[in-house]
Scaffold this motif. Structure first.
Motif, short mmCIF file in Angstrom:
data_model
loop_
_atom_site.label_atom_id
_atom_site.label_comp_id
_atom_site.label_asym_id
_atom_site.label_seq_id
_atom_site.Cartn_x
_atom_site.Cartn_y
_atom_site.Cartn_z
N ILE A 12 41.29 37.78 29.22
CA ILE A 12 39.93 37.56 28.69
C ILE A 12 39.08 38.84 28.71
CG2 ILE A 12 39.84 35.11 29.26
CD1 ILE A 12 38.20 35.96 31.81
N ILE A 69 42.33 43.01 34.82
CA ILE A 69 43.68 43.40 34.36
C ILE A 69 44.71 42.56 35.10
CG2 ILE A 69 45.36 45.30 34.34
CD1 ILE A 69 43.05 47.21 33.87
N THR A 71 47.94 41.38 36.96
CA THR A 71 48.96 41.99 37.82
C THR A 71 50.17 41.06 37.85
OG1 THR A 71 47.22 42.87 39.22
CG2 THR A 71 49.44 42.93 40.12
N ARG A 85 41.39 51.89 42.59
CA ARG A 85 40.50 52.00 43.76
C ARG A 85 41.01 53.09 44.71
NH1 ARG A 85 40.74 45.52 44.33
NH2 ARG A 85 39.65 45.06 42.40
N GLY A 280 39.58 37.25 37.69
CA GLY A 280 40.74 37.88 37.08
C GLY A 280 40.78 37.69 35.57
N VAL A 291 35.50 31.74 27.71
CA VAL A 291 35.08 31.96 29.11
C VAL A 291 33.68 32.53 29.23
CG1 VAL A 291 37.43 32.25 29.97
CG2 VAL A 291 36.11 34.25 29.22
N TYR A 332 31.88 26.46 29.16
CA TYR A 332 32.40 25.20 29.73
C TYR A 332 32.28 25.10 31.24
CZ TYR A 332 36.42 27.50 31.75
OH TYR A 332 37.19 28.29 32.56
N ASP A 333 32.49 26.25 31.92
CA ASP A 333 32.54 26.22 33.39
C ASP A 333 31.17 25.94 34.01
OD1 ASP A 333 32.12 28.85 32.18
OD2 ASP A 333 31.81 29.54 34.22
#
Ligand code: NAD
Length: 360
Positions: A12, A69, A71, A85, A280, A291, A332-333
């Protein structure tokens, strides 16, 4: 004109990055985005998920904002987020969790800041794969040195926690508290069990705390902290944690304010800063315009404050607060089941924010 590195990310990431860009541009702050891709698609094309051009861009511009991103689990490349990081020594991860009026949550008036150490701990990615000769060597070495047996078919992850790493993250938390008129710092650990890592973290935290008599200091064992945050989050202010507990507690705190869609973040070092949402890449929602872009947009708010653009930051934050309180143009959330209006898409939320910001 600010030059800022923008890493859209995958899943997303590109959609919420697009939404964030529109909203920042609506404030009139002049930004030239230097777009750099990283992640799985880049890995397939360039053989690495994080080419040096990406870190070079951040080193040049000093400031970056990124989408999440993916993983790969178990196999594949190491986390781009963790590598970034570590490479840029972004040792402090700052995640504010503040209630918005009207957000769907059981809690009110949450105002926590999670300060998570970003470079050490089990999260450092120092791992030994089951069955490999280095792993067997390590198992034998540990048995010889400690007399403790580790099963031969074990995988091993190493948990380093240093005085250096702890000192600077705890200092960061206290300085943050001072600058932001916060009253208390709570160090979170499991020092009763892991005496030489978490025990060290606690001991160093206590020493650093002595230099900040104006700010209250206390500590909590991480399991108790989880229960306390669920039962009486209002007792807490700034939390400082080693990497892994910080990761977990950040999501817990995001849950208190209404979910990951609302939780921004910043990874800060002495030289560079990379802003990104706590959540994420939610691969199942990729490309669906579904989202919530608020966490990414609120990460941009943190970024604007970092570069001194307070007015623009305040405008965006006010627009987000109003949209949430009005309760109509939400993804939606953020909708409750008894809500009569339908959820809208990611870009519709961005457009509603842009309209508000232009009127302020
Ligand atoms: P996730 O945050 O992607 O998703 C957890 C849940 O929250 C899912 O139900 C998802 O649909 C929902 N969600 C997440 N963001 C949302 C948003 N903006 N709006 C609405 N709902 C949202 O966590 P995950 O499923 O554990 O991880 C997916 C991938 O993301 C993994 O590959 C993981 O490694 C990666 N990840 C990356 C970062 C980062 O880039 N910093 C952080 C966490 C996870």
């Amino acid at each position: 004109m600010y030059k800022i590195t923008l890493i859209p990310g995958d899943g997303i990431g590109p959609e919420i990055s697009e939404a964030m860009k529109k909203v920042v541009e609506a404030t009139g702050v002049p930004v030239e985005w230097e777009i750099e891709n990283a992640g799985e698609e880049v890995y397939l094309k360039e053989g690495t998920p994080l080419p040096t051009r990406v870190t070079d861009s951040i080193k040049k511009n000093k400031i970056a904002i990124k989408g999440p991103i993916t993983t790969p689990v178990g196999t594949g490349f190491r986390s781009v987020n963790v590598t970034l990081r570590q490479t840029l020594d972004l040792y402090a991860c700052v995640r504010p969790c503040k209630s918005f009026k009207g957000a769907r949550t059981k809690y009110e008036n949450i105002d926590l800041v999670i300060v998570r150490e970003n470079t050490e701990d089990l999260y450092a990615g120092i791992e030994f794969k089951k069955g490999e000769s280095e792993t067997i060597d390590l198992i034998n070495f540990i048995e010889k040195k400690s007399g403790r047996k580790i099963r031969e078919d074990s995988g091993i992850s190493i948990k380093p926690i240093s005085v250096f790493g702890t000192e600077r993250i705890v200092r960061f938390a206290f300085e943050f508290a001072r600058k932001n008129s916060r009253k208390k710092v709570t160090a979170v650990h499991k020092a009763n069990i892991m005496k030489y890592t978490d025990g060290l973290f606690l001991e160093v935290a206590r020493q650093v705390a002595q230099k900040y008599p104006d700010i209250e200091f206390e500590d909590r064992i991480v399991d108790n902290m989880c229960m306390q945050l669920v039962q009486k989050p209002e007792l807490y202010d700034v939390l400082v944690l080693p990497n892994l507990y910080g990761d977990i507690i950040s999501d817990l705190a995001a849950g208190l304010i209404g979910g990951l869609g609302l939780a921004p973040g910043a990874n800060i070092g002495d030289e560079y800063a990379v802003f990104e949402p706590t959540h994420g890449s939610a691969p199942k929602y990729k490309g669906l315009n579904k989202v919530n872009p608020f966490a990414m947009i609120l990460s941009a708010v943190m970024m604007l404050r970092h570069i001194g653009e307070f007015e623009a930051a305040n405008k965006i934050e006010r627009a987000v607060a109003e949209i949430i309180e009005e309760g109509k143009v939400l993804t939606y959330d953020m909708k409750s089941s008894d809500d009569s209006t339908l959820p809208v898409g990611t870009q519709e939320v961005a457009l509603a924010l842009v309209e508000k910001i232009k009127k302020f």
